[in-house]
Design an enzyme around this catalytic site. Structure first.
Site: not given
Ligand SMILES: N[C@@H](CCC(=O)NCCCC(=O)O)C(=O)O
Length: 267
Positions: A119, A227, A229
């Protein structure tokens, strides 16, 4: 010669996990999401959360690393790194993280250290290698809204949101056997211009790139916008990706850690 009195390499491959930076109460803290740390362990590796680093410390840190794992984060990559001004000042940034992960990424890749980016980490990697991001994918004509609904329960937010089409013949195709699958989606930024040398590995129905790799790098590297994970243990796709990353980290360690070669094999 095996000297029991000397420190030896850890039994597992060591994976650097750059922390995020948050103000909690009156003070700045370094934080890393538990689900990412758990994912590194599921890969069979030893997570090492790194608070931050000065530019001159990056190679010192990479000397410790058998892999690098770039986590997601609610913060956005600062658009100044792709020559834009901030589109929505209400959204969080993390310039402290940007300032050291962006130089870390190309250095890790050129040193042949395996990299897995999720991400925000995926977005960082594209920017670090010279690509750009949409700051608000949902505002681009013809593109979907890839954000989650914060009002929903967390299982819904991290539940399947859209399908991804795996690009035939690439790393993801090789790892997953070509099946298209559904992924979660919690991002407002997204790949606009893919960095030179990066190969798209999967796309969303609206064409947004959802995974890429750098084929020219000497070691395993994969970035994904979703995600894996999240509840990874119960997700066969996630486990295939994490195992491939962990195997690459173990190979790097075997090839590059003198003390590992001297260590008696664990039965
Ligand atoms: N802020 C960026 C990346 C989005 C992101 O990594 N979301 C996950 C946030 C919570 C987590 O760690 O699961 C965007 O908005 O593109």
């Amino acid at each position: 010669m095996n000297r029991p009195d000397l420190p030896r390499a850890p039994a597992r491959a060591v994976v650097l996990v750059p922390a995020c930076n948050r103000i909690i109460g009156l003070h700045p803290f370094h934080v890393a999401g538990q689900k990412y740390i758990d994912a590194v362990r599921l890969a069979g590796c030893l997570p090492l959360v790194v608070p931050s680093a000065q530019a001159h410390e990056i190679d010192e840190l990479l000397d410790l690393a058998d892999g690098v794992f770039l986590t997601g984060s609610p913060s956005n990559v600062h658009p100044r790194h792709f020559d834009e001004v901030v589109h929505d000042p209400s959204l969080p940034l993390d310039p402290v993280r940007d300032d050291w992960t962006l130089p870390l990424i190309p250095r890790a890749l050129e040193r042949g250290i395996p990299l897995f980016a999720i991400c925000r980490g995926f977005q960082e990697t594209n920017v670090a290698l010279g690509g750009t991001l949409h700051q608000a994918v949902q505002e681009r004509p013809g593109l979907m809204d890839h954000r989650s609904d914060d009002a929903q329960a967390v299982d819904v937010q991290y539940g399947p949101a859209h399908a991804v089409s795996v690009v035939p013949g690439g790393l993801l195709d090789t790892l997953l056997g070509g099946a298209d699958f559904k992924v979660n989606s919690l991002h407002g930024q997204g790949v606009n211009r893919l960095a030179p040398g990066l190969r798209a590995e999967a796309t969303a129905p609206d064409g947004i790139i959802e995974a890429f790799s750098l084929p020219s790098a000497p070691a395993f590297n994969l970035g994904v916008q979703w995600h894996p994970e999240w509840q990874a243990r119960d997700n066969p796709v996630s486990m295939k990706l994490l195992r491939a990353f962990g195997d690459a980290c173990r190979s790097f360690r075997e090839l590059n850690r003198e003390s590992v070669r001297e260590r008696p094999r664990v039965p």
